[in-house]
Write a protein that holds these residues in place. Sequence first.
Motif, PDB file in Angstrom:
ATOM      1  N   GLU A 246       1.617 -12.820   2.146  1.00 61.71           N
ATOM      2  CA  GLU A 246       2.349 -13.922   2.732  1.00 61.71           C
ATOM      3  C   GLU A 246       3.836 -13.861   2.456  1.00 61.71           C
ATOM      4  N   ASP A 247       4.229 -12.918   1.661  1.00 59.52           N
ATOM      5  CA  ASP A 247       5.591 -12.996   1.192  1.00 59.52           C
ATOM      6  C   ASP A 247       6.610 -12.480   2.178  1.00 59.52           C
ATOM      7  N   SER A 248       6.257 -11.493   2.915  1.00 57.03           N
ATOM      8  CA  SER A 248       7.300 -10.747   3.589  1.00 57.03           C
ATOM      9  C   SER A 248       7.702 -11.357   4.900  1.00 57.03           C
ATOM     10  N   GLY A 249       8.882 -10.918   5.298  1.00 56.16           N
ATOM     11  CA  GLY A 249       9.182 -10.968   6.698  1.00 56.16           C
ATOM     12  C   GLY A 249       8.292  -9.924   7.320  1.00 56.16           C
ATOM     13  N   ASN A 250       8.299  -9.832   8.577  1.00 58.19           N
ATOM     14  CA  ASN A 250       7.330  -8.903   9.115  1.00 58.19           C
ATOM     15  C   ASN A 250       7.966  -7.742   9.833  1.00 58.19           C
ATOM     16  N   ASN A 251       9.049  -7.348   9.349  1.00 63.33           N
ATOM     17  CA  ASN A 251       9.649  -6.179   9.963  1.00 63.33           C
ATOM     18  C   ASN A 251      10.049  -5.183   8.906  1.00 63.33           C
ATOM     19  N   MET A 252       9.585  -3.987   9.141  1.00 68.36           N
ATOM     20  CA  MET A 252       9.954  -2.934   8.210  1.00 68.36           C
ATOM     21  C   MET A 252      11.389  -2.515   8.376  1.00 68.36           C
ATOM     22  N   ASN A 253      11.872  -2.781   9.539  1.00 69.75           N
ATOM     23  CA  ASN A 253      13.280  -2.596   9.759  1.00 69.75           C
ATOM     24  C   ASN A 253      13.718  -1.166   9.962  1.00 69.75           C
ATOM     25  N   GLU A 254      13.266  -0.297   9.203  1.00 71.15           N
ATOM     26  CA  GLU A 254      13.811   1.050   9.332  1.00 71.15           C
ATOM     27  C   GLU A 254      13.063   1.873  10.348  1.00 71.15           C
ATOM     28  N   GLY A 255      11.912   1.515  10.648  1.00 68.73           N
ATOM     29  CA  GLY A 255      11.158   2.305  11.591  1.00 68.73           C
ATOM     30  C   GLY A 255      11.210   1.684  12.957  1.00 68.73           C
ATOM     31  N   ALA A 256      10.743   2.442  13.889  1.00 68.87           N
ATOM     32  CA  ALA A 256      10.617   1.889  15.217  1.00 68.87           C
ATOM     33  C   ALA A 256       9.460   0.934  15.218  1.00 68.87           C
TER      34      ALA A 256
ATOM     35  N   SER B  51      -7.369  -0.215   3.474  1.00 71.34           N
ATOM     36  CA  SER B  51      -6.226   0.672   3.732  1.00 71.34           C
ATOM     37  C   SER B  51      -4.950   0.190   3.076  1.00 71.34           C
ATOM     38  N   GLN B  52      -4.997  -0.995   2.497  1.00 70.23           N
ATOM     39  CA  GLN B  52      -3.797  -1.600   1.910  1.00 70.23           C
ATOM     40  C   GLN B  52      -2.675  -1.729   2.941  1.00 70.23           C
ATOM     41  N   CYS B  53      -3.082  -1.647   4.181  1.00 66.44           N
ATOM     42  CA  CYS B  53      -2.135  -1.851   5.281  1.00 66.44           C
ATOM     43  C   CYS B  53      -1.000  -0.837   5.268  1.00 66.44           C
ATOM     44  N   VAL B  54      -1.286   0.306   4.747  1.00 63.36           N
ATOM     45  CA  VAL B  54      -0.269   1.356   4.777  1.00 63.36           C
ATOM     46  C   VAL B  54      -0.833   2.615   5.412  1.00 63.36           C
ATOM     47  N   LYS B  55      -1.788   2.417   6.270  1.00 59.46           N
ATOM     48  CA  LYS B  55      -2.249   3.517   7.106  1.00 59.46           C
ATOM     49  C   LYS B  55      -2.245   3.024   8.540  1.00 59.46           C
ATOM     50  N   LEU B  56      -2.304   3.971   9.400  1.00 61.49           N
ATOM     51  CA  LEU B  56      -2.221   3.600  10.807  1.00 61.49           C
ATOM     52  C   LEU B  56      -3.435   2.806  11.266  1.00 61.49           C
ATOM     53  N   TYR B  57      -4.422   2.772  10.473  1.00 61.84           N
ATOM     54  CA  TYR B  57      -5.526   1.876  10.788  1.00 61.84           C
ATOM     55  C   TYR B  57      -5.032   0.447  10.925  1.00 61.84           C
ATOM     56  N   CYS B  58      -4.060   0.153  10.124  1.00 64.42           N
ATOM     57  CA  CYS B  58      -3.518  -1.213  10.126  1.00 64.42           C
ATOM     58  C   CYS B  58      -2.587  -1.389  11.318  1.00 64.42           C
ATOM     59  N   GLN B  59      -2.878  -2.340  12.136  1.00 63.01           N
ATOM     60  CA  GLN B  59      -2.053  -2.466  13.326  1.00 63.01           C
ATOM     61  C   GLN B  59      -0.686  -3.048  13.021  1.00 63.01           C
ATOM     62  N   CYS B  60      -0.581  -3.801  11.965  1.00 66.90           N
ATOM     63  CA  CYS B  60       0.760  -4.270  11.589  1.00 66.90           C
ATOM     64  C   CYS B  60       1.625  -3.072  11.195  1.00 66.90           C
ATOM     65  N   PHE B  61       1.064  -2.287  10.318  1.00 69.02           N
ATOM     66  CA  PHE B  61       1.779  -1.105   9.855  1.00 69.02           C
ATOM     67  C   PHE B  61       2.076  -0.164  11.014  1.00 69.02           C
ATOM     68  N   SER B  62       1.077   0.054  11.808  1.00 64.86           N
ATOM     69  CA  SER B  62       1.236   0.961  12.936  1.00 64.86           C
ATOM     70  C   SER B  62       2.310   0.482  13.896  1.00 64.86           C
ATOM     71  N   ALA B  63       2.421  -0.821  13.997  1.00 65.24           N
ATOM     72  CA  ALA B  63       3.419  -1.384  14.902  1.00 65.24           C
ATOM     73  C   ALA B  63       4.798  -1.453  14.270  1.00 65.24           C
ATOM     74  N   GLY B  64       4.893  -1.020  13.038  1.00 60.65           N
ATOM     75  CA  GLY B  64       6.178  -1.050  12.382  1.00 60.65           C
ATOM     76  C   GLY B  64       6.513  -2.392  11.769  1.00 60.65           C
ATOM     77  N   ASN B  65       5.517  -3.191  11.597  1.00 61.84           N
ATOM     78  CA  ASN B  65       5.748  -4.525  11.039  1.00 61.84           C
ATOM     79  C   ASN B  65       5.155  -4.648   9.649  1.00 61.84           C
ATOM     80  N   PHE B  66       5.723  -5.541   8.916  1.00 61.50           N
ATOM     81  CA  PHE B  66       5.068  -5.965   7.698  1.00 61.50           C
ATOM     82  C   PHE B  66       3.962  -6.944   8.055  1.00 61.50           C
ATOM     83  N   CYS B  67       3.035  -7.017   7.180  1.00 66.33           N
ATOM     84  CA  CYS B  67       2.004  -8.020   7.377  1.00 66.33           C
ATOM     85  C   CYS B  67       2.602  -9.408   7.140  1.00 66.33           C
ATOM     86  N   ASN B  68       1.880 -10.379   7.587  1.00 65.18           N
ATOM     87  CA  ASN B  68       2.444 -11.734   7.552  1.00 65.18           C
ATOM     88  C   ASN B  68       1.361 -12.759   7.254  1.00 65.18           C
TER      89      ASN B  68
END
Length: 383
Positions: free
Chosen positions: A5-15, A41-58
């Motif tokens: 719940e902490d993050s903004g949801n943009n990794m920012n550096e990636g597309a 996956s701890q949301c750091v694999k492409l399985y995670c759609q947030c991660f895959s989309a370049g977003n942080f989880c929210n």
Amino acid sequence: MASCEDSGNNMNEGASDTISNPSHGTSSMNDSNGKCNCMKSQCVKLYCQCFSAGNFCNDNCSCKNCLNNEVNKDSVNQIKKEIQSRDPRAFEPKVIVDQGARNRKGCICRKSECKKNYCSCFAFKVGCSRHCQCQNCMNEYGVKGSSSGAKEQERVNDSNNGSKNVETMDNGSSSQSHHPPPPVYDNSPNQLSENSNARADDELGNSNVNNIPMPMPSNQVASPYHNFAVQQNHVAAPYYYRPLTPVHIQSSRNNITEQQSTNLFGDPDWQGQSTFLRTNPPFYYDNNVAELSSIPRIQSSHQYLPHQSHGFHQQVEEAPLGAMTLQLPFLRSSQQPNNGDGTNMQLNLHPHLHGHGPSPPPTADYEENHHHGMFLLQNNRPQ
DNA sequence: GAGTTTGAAACT
DNA sequence: CAGTTTCAAACTC
């Protein structure tokens, strides 16, 4: 509640995933976008759609042991780099748009017949293409191996006759539509919230806001354009009028540098003309046609198309001799673009394209008069 | 909500 | 690179 719940949801550096990752998307990609339930996956694999989309989880996520958040930004970026080392396009948009739209990687459906959201193409609401390895494809948006491209072209041509306006197509509002609707875009502003400068690239189109991996060119190669004749192709690109969202813009950055640009696009025939509007996305070369990965952005009359066509350059070099065409979705000019043989190319331009800023939708007049901006570059390089 | 199915991603 | 395993979403009941 979400564990991240902490993050903004943009990794920012990636597309960010311009066109939201369907993963195994829900019926509404926008609904599912930015929300995951990852358990392992701890949301750091492409399985995670947030991660895959370049977003942080929210907050909407239900993931467990999530690392994909602002706190772990550095780790996430490192992991991203590792993934990109395997697949440089891993975080690029999943759908590319040329005369229509298609899933960049295609699908490999065996059982779903591409008519359920298991199918990534279907989930994106795009037809299957030759890139797919699906079996018994029955994708309602376009069946692999059919003349879907031709059908799409028919649709384009139909639209040229004023029978259908762009907005209707853009909306893709009818799920029963015979024709594939355009991909669904994530317009959520938060994806650019920390990166709004992504829009404010300079007049030459130099922007390194994102670190989007691009194919590296051979700097020794002279301009790839020397032997290309440019012809106008009176075929409308039905999507390129779509206003770009900040997400598009962000995700379509590339990190070409001025020096690289000079090396790549030193051809005075091209570099010296304020002819082409820049398109943001890299070009993807695909058999005989270079396709746009995303929707071009009309921004400035001082931006040259070749300036950021980093990927395109390499692709051209690899193109089959004499067979290559490049479809450029638009042009504008205060000068006539050069055909390469000393003659000027005849242009029919949307009047709005003469100005700066985002392109408005085309007028009916524009449609009716076939003032289309799609061009072909014929590869006439000698053998 | 639990269990099954599916196909992409990851791994070997 | 092909085959297998893992994973999370889609789907069914």
